[in-house]
Motif scaffolding. Structure first.
Motif, PDB file in Angstrom:
ATOM      1  N   PHE A  37      43.208  -4.524  22.198  1.00  0.00           N
ATOM      2  CA  PHE A  37      42.238  -5.235  23.024  1.00  0.00           C
ATOM      3  C   PHE A  37      42.863  -5.802  24.279  1.00  0.00           C
ATOM      4  O   PHE A  37      42.163  -6.163  25.211  1.00  0.00           O
ATOM      5  N   LEU A 100      43.809  -8.471  15.727  1.00  0.00           N
ATOM      6  CA  LEU A 100      43.464  -9.866  16.003  1.00  0.00           C
ATOM      7  C   LEU A 100      44.398 -10.460  17.047  1.00  0.00           C
ATOM      8  O   LEU A 100      43.972 -11.192  17.942  1.00  0.00           O
ATOM      9  N   VAL A 101      45.705 -10.132  16.940  1.00  0.00           N
ATOM     10  CA  VAL A 101      46.654 -10.659  17.917  1.00  0.00           C
ATOM     11  C   VAL A 101      46.319 -10.152  19.320  1.00  0.00           C
ATOM     12  O   VAL A 101      46.333 -10.921  20.286  1.00  0.00           O
ATOM     13  N   VAL A 103      43.396  -9.317  20.351  1.00  0.00           N
ATOM     14  CA  VAL A 103      42.175 -10.027  20.767  1.00  0.00           C
ATOM     15  C   VAL A 103      42.540 -11.387  21.339  1.00  0.00           C
ATOM     16  O   VAL A 103      42.099 -11.774  22.431  1.00  0.00           O
ATOM     17  N   GLY A 104      43.400 -12.129  20.608  1.00  0.00           N
ATOM     18  CA  GLY A 104      43.834 -13.441  21.090  1.00  0.00           C
ATOM     19  C   GLY A 104      44.526 -13.330  22.433  1.00  0.00           C
ATOM     20  O   GLY A 104      44.279 -14.122  23.346  1.00  0.00           O
ATOM     21  N   LEU A 105      45.373 -12.322  22.562  1.00  0.00           N
ATOM     22  CA  LEU A 105      46.106 -12.136  23.815  1.00  0.00           C
ATOM     23  C   LEU A 105      45.147 -11.863  24.961  1.00  0.00           C
ATOM     24  O   LEU A 105      45.309 -12.397  26.062  1.00  0.00           O
ATOM     25  N   LEU A 107      41.983 -12.789  25.223  1.00  0.00           N
ATOM     26  CA  LEU A 107      41.262 -14.018  25.566  1.00  0.00           C
ATOM     27  C   LEU A 107      42.159 -14.949  26.378  1.00  0.00           C
ATOM     28  O   LEU A 107      41.765 -15.489  27.413  1.00  0.00           O
ATOM     29  N   ALA A 108      43.405 -15.125  25.892  1.00  0.00           N
ATOM     30  CA  ALA A 108      44.310 -16.071  26.539  1.00  0.00           C
ATOM     31  C   ALA A 108      44.682 -15.598  27.943  1.00  0.00           C
ATOM     32  O   ALA A 108      44.678 -16.386  28.887  1.00  0.00           O
ATOM     33  N   ALA A 111      41.908 -15.903  30.586  1.00  0.00           N
ATOM     34  CA  ALA A 111      41.770 -17.298  31.011  1.00  0.00           C
ATOM     35  C   ALA A 111      42.922 -17.698  31.922  1.00  0.00           C
ATOM     36  O   ALA A 111      42.729 -18.391  32.925  1.00  0.00           O
ATOM     37  N   LEU A 112      44.126 -17.235  31.589  1.00  0.00           N
ATOM     38  CA  LEU A 112      45.288 -17.574  32.408  1.00  0.00           C
ATOM     39  C   LEU A 112      45.160 -16.974  33.806  1.00  0.00           C
ATOM     40  O   LEU A 112      45.425 -17.644  34.809  1.00  0.00           O
ATOM     41  N   GLU A 114      42.438 -16.293  35.305  1.00  0.00           N
ATOM     42  CA  GLU A 114      41.417 -17.087  36.002  1.00  0.00           C
ATOM     43  C   GLU A 114      42.028 -18.355  36.562  1.00  0.00           C
ATOM     44  O   GLU A 114      41.735 -18.772  37.679  1.00  0.00           O
ATOM     45  N   GLY A 115      42.894 -18.980  35.751  1.00  0.00           N
ATOM     46  CA  GLY A 115      43.524 -20.215  36.201  1.00  0.00           C
ATOM     47  C   GLY A 115      44.417 -19.968  37.404  1.00  0.00           C
ATOM     48  O   GLY A 115      44.481 -20.783  38.322  1.00  0.00           O
ATOM     49  N   ILE A 116      45.130 -18.850  37.408  1.00  0.00           N
ATOM     50  CA  ILE A 116      46.089 -18.595  38.489  1.00  0.00           C
ATOM     51  C   ILE A 116      45.380 -18.099  39.747  1.00  0.00           C
ATOM     52  O   ILE A 116      45.618 -18.589  40.843  1.00  0.00           O
ATOM     53  N   ALA A 224      38.497  -6.172  31.514  1.00  0.00           N
ATOM     54  CA  ALA A 224      37.575  -6.219  30.380  1.00  0.00           C
ATOM     55  C   ALA A 224      36.409  -5.256  30.576  1.00  0.00           C
ATOM     56  O   ALA A 224      35.988  -4.584  29.630  1.00  0.00           O
ATOM     57  N   ILE A 228      35.735  -1.686  27.951  1.00  0.00           N
ATOM     58  CA  ILE A 228      34.640  -1.348  27.047  1.00  0.00           C
ATOM     59  C   ILE A 228      34.279   0.134  27.189  1.00  0.00           C
ATOM     60  O   ILE A 228      34.105   0.844  26.196  1.00  0.00           O
TER      61      ILE A 228
ATOM     62  N   VAL B 317      47.831 -25.304  35.378  1.00  0.00           N
ATOM     63  CA  VAL B 317      47.009 -24.098  35.273  1.00  0.00           C
ATOM     64  C   VAL B 317      46.706 -23.743  33.818  1.00  0.00           C
ATOM     65  O   VAL B 317      45.546 -23.580  33.458  1.00  0.00           O
ATOM     66  N   GLU B 321      42.684 -24.369  31.351  1.00  0.00           N
ATOM     67  CA  GLU B 321      41.905 -23.232  30.843  1.00  0.00           C
ATOM     68  C   GLU B 321      41.771 -23.355  29.322  1.00  0.00           C
ATOM     69  O   GLU B 321      42.675 -22.962  28.583  1.00  0.00           O
ATOM     70  N   PHE B 324      42.574 -20.298  27.283  1.00  0.00           N
ATOM     71  CA  PHE B 324      43.988 -19.938  27.174  1.00  0.00           C
ATOM     72  C   PHE B 324      44.606 -20.659  25.989  1.00  0.00           C
ATOM     73  O   PHE B 324      45.307 -20.059  25.162  1.00  0.00           O
ATOM     74  N   PHE B 330      45.153 -19.227  18.479  1.00  0.00           N
ATOM     75  CA  PHE B 330      44.706 -18.152  17.600  1.00  0.00           C
ATOM     76  C   PHE B 330      45.858 -17.199  17.292  1.00  0.00           C
ATOM     77  O   PHE B 330      46.093 -16.841  16.131  1.00  0.00           O
ATOM     78  N   ILE B 331      46.621 -16.807  18.336  1.00  0.00           N
ATOM     79  CA  ILE B 331      47.753 -15.902  18.123  1.00  0.00           C
ATOM     80  C   ILE B 331      48.754 -16.547  17.169  1.00  0.00           C
ATOM     81  O   ILE B 331      49.254 -15.902  16.230  1.00  0.00           O
TER      82      ILE B 331
END
Lengths: 291, 374
Positions: A37, A100-101, A103-105, A107-108, A111-112, A114-116, A224, A228, B317, B321, B324, B330-331
């Motif tokens: 993912f 799952l890992v 997926v988490g990566l 998502l994270a 977001a990161l 977006e922050g940067i 993303a 898909i 940053v 978020e 994040f 979760f990981i």
């Protein structure tokens, strides 16, 4: 007629982008049974890094574009290899946890990013030739389509040659066929895992830079949205089949373009319908092995 | 197998204790709007205030949705990436029926529920033709189609990116307005209880046992004469129906539909909740959802706080978020805490008792093999 040609060529160009993402997904799934993912994040990261590198040399120049493509591919490869070493390897053979890992990566990292770089798309200054069109049989076709087709063809040729003529290619092909047998023969198949991740990441990073050129913007979410369709392409082509991914990406993209133009913007729905149809007729995909 | 026998008798004594404890808990939660309690740092205010009640009601609905996902993923082992589709079907379905017709709330809800079941039957029948990762991707594709439909708004009913506001004509007056938030809170709690009871019932039914067996070994179930496809379809449709029900309550609580609820990210968030709480555990799903919702809310508040704004960019940053931080958590849980919160609690309890943990690996809540052969 000219509209049809325009749609067909741009469709194949879009298919090239899908293939750049789907080839990595398909290889990784075929060898390791992992659905990645985070692949979209490799693409986004490659796009941002490639454009930063291109900007350092000169965003509109050929040198900038080539450097951008190279840096994008290398960034994607590095990110993918690090992901495999740090997150996937500790969960060896636990496929659900590996998914799952990732997926988490994903998502994270989205977001990161977006922050940067901020949540909104950023426009880019492209190469002058790329933002132009070429006339082919009466249709004015954007030059990015040709670049995408060329890049996808080179990547397809490169991966096929790598798989067929090198020792590691042999190990990967053997691993897709029967991983436990390869391990039993005393070959460390885990090196091949990292390699496959790196190759897939490089293709995705390259795809990121090319997608940015075609769309004329970069955004944290571009990975993303391409991912898909790459998933759909992988399922239609048959999980783990590179040729299947190539054929399916062209079919899906062309169909999508045609439907978007002639059927009231319904390309995305038509693609899902195609997926449903393929599953009803051939659950293992066009070129997947029958289970 | 002695350990498993011990677990069975243990479960029998617990089975008598849990209804009483659960009933007390539900009564306590039901009384919250009448009490003035607060947990500083977790809740935004006292429990009788509408803002707090709104957040708690959101927690209960999210928990209900996570429970319905637990039915799919935890019980039947079906990793769906398209569960948001049925949730969104409940939200949008009810919003559209109330908007376009004069049907009052309850008949409209029944209509939407039937619609949700039909949708789940069609999509489930197709996507269950494949298994494992392909199933995940196919459900993702269908959910994406739903998301595209809601966003593009080709037929002029979903309101596009803006979403739809709740048309309050058919809704009873007691469920409208900030002052009536506590009625909505009770509705949300009731939905959670109903979902919990349905999930409990399914898990203890023959179909539930077969579904768990299919999760462990589908071929074996087929060999002893079971029908994995039918059982999986039943579980799929039930989970989707519960999601549709939750979606309708969500519409009333948020008094509007937004396309974000049909997105792939939303399903991924559900997956995160269930894994955070512990796959295979009912309470884990509830706790995971409540923790996730509260964390999401609190971290968003943290992100916009002045303490974070003053930090250097390297810290600011990532801290600003929420997704994040949640993704990283979760990981870490997947890597280092197998079984999630429920698994950790179980191990802690076992260590405190000083005895060997009763039967099975941590994280697997029910001794599955026992039931398959029985």
């Amino acid at each position: 007629m000219s509209t049809l040609i325009l749609l067909l060529v741009t469709g194949v160009g879009l298919g090239g982008l899908y293939f750049l993402v789907a080839s990595g997904l398909s290889l990784i799934y075929g060898l390791m049974g992992v659905l990645n993912f985070a692949h979209g994040s490799f693409l986004t990261l490659g796009a941002f890094a490639g454009l930063a590198a291109a900007g350092a040399v000169g965003a509109g120049t050929w040198g900038g574009l080539l450097l951008g493509l190279l840096v994008g591919a290398l960034t994607g490869a590095a990110a993918a290899a690090l992901t495999e070493l740090g997150l996937i390897r500790p969960l060896y053979n636990r496929h659900i946890e590996q998914v799952l890992v990732t997926v988490g990566l994903s998502l994270a990292t989205v977001a990161l990013f977006e922050g940067i770089w901020g949540p909104n798309p950023r426009n880019i200054t492209g190469n002058a030739w790329l933002s132009d069109t070429t006339e082919l049989l009466g249709a004015r076709i954007p030059n990015t389509a040709f670049l995408n087709i060329l890049a996808a063809a080179l990547v397809l040729g490169g991966i096929v040659a790598f798989l067929r003529y090198t020792r590691y290619g042999l190990i990967i092909r053997a691993g897709v066929e029967n991983r436990s047998m390869v391990t039993a023969l005393g070959i460390d198949v885990r090196k091949a895992f990292t390699l496959v991740f790196a190759v897939g990441g490089a293709a995705a990073g390259l795809g990121g830079v090319l997608a940015a050129q075609s769309l004329n913007y970069v955004s944290p979410h571009m990975g993303a949205s391409l991912l898909i369709f790459a998933f759909i392409v992988t399922v239609i082509g048959g999980m783990g089949s590179l040729t299947g991914a190539a054929v399916a990406s062209v079919v899906v993209a062309v169909l999508q373009q045609l439907a978007n133009s002639y059927l009231n913007n319904s390309g995305d729905l038509i693609v899902v319908l195609l997926l449903a149809l393929v599953l009803l007729v051939r659950p293992s995909g066009l070129m997947g092995r029958t289970a | 197998m002695n350990a498993a026998d011990g677990a069975r008798t243990g479960a029998r004594t617990r089975r008598a204790a849990i209804p009483a404890g659960g009933l007390a808990l539900v009564l306590l939660l039901g009384c919250l709007p009448l009490l003035a309690l607060t947990v500083p740092g977790v809740l935004p205010g006292y429990t009788y205030e509408p803002g707090t009640l709104q957040l708690l009601a959101l927690c209960w609905l999210t928990a209900s949705l996570a429970l319905s996902y637990h039915l799919l993923f935890g019980l039947a082992g079906l990793m769906s990436f398209g569960h948001a589709l049925y949730f969104a079907a409940g939200i949008y379905g009810l919003a559209i029926v109330l908007d376009r017709t004069d049907v009052p709330l309850l008949p409209a809800a029944a209509l939407v529920l039937v619609g949700g079941i039909v949708l789940a039957l069609c999509v489930g029948a197709i996507s269950l033709r494949v298994t494992g990762i392909s199933f995940a991707m196919v459900t993702l594709a269908f959910a994406q189609a739903g998301n595209v439909l809601a966003r593009r708004d080709q037929f002029g009913v979903t309101g596009g990116e803006e979403g739809l506001a709740l048309d309050t004509d058919g809704v009873p007056a007691g469920l409208i307005g900030v002052l009536n938030t506590r009625n909505l809170y009770w509705v949300a709690l009731a939905v959670l209880v109903v979902t919990y009871l349905v999930v409990l019932w399914v898990e203890r039914s023959r179909a539930g046992h077969t579904a768990a067996a299919v999760r462990e070994n589908e071929v074996r179930v087929r060999i002893i004469g079971g029908r994995p496809y039918a059982v999986k379809l039943v579980v799929f449709v039930l989970a989707a129906t519960l999601a549709t029900l939750t979606g309708m309550a969500y519409l009333l609580l948020q008094s509007g539909a937004s396309p974000a609820t049909s997105s792939a990210e939303f399903t991924l968030a559900l997956l995160v909740m269930v894994v955070l709480g512990g796959v295979g555990s009912r309470w884990g799903a509830v706790v995971g959802a409540v923790v996730y919702t509260l964390l999401d809310q609190r971290l968003t508040a943290l992100a916009s706080s002045e303490a974070v704004a003053g930090l250097p960019a390297v810290l600011r940053v990532p801290l600003s978020e929420p997704m994040f931080l949640l993704g990283t958590c979760f990981i870490l849980v997947v890597l280092f805490l197998p079984g999630g919160l429920a698994g950790a609690a179980q191990r802690l309890a076992a260590r405190r008792r000083g005895a060997a943990p009763p039967g099975g690996a941590p994280g697997v809540a029910e001794p599955v093999e026992e039931r398959v052969t029985a």
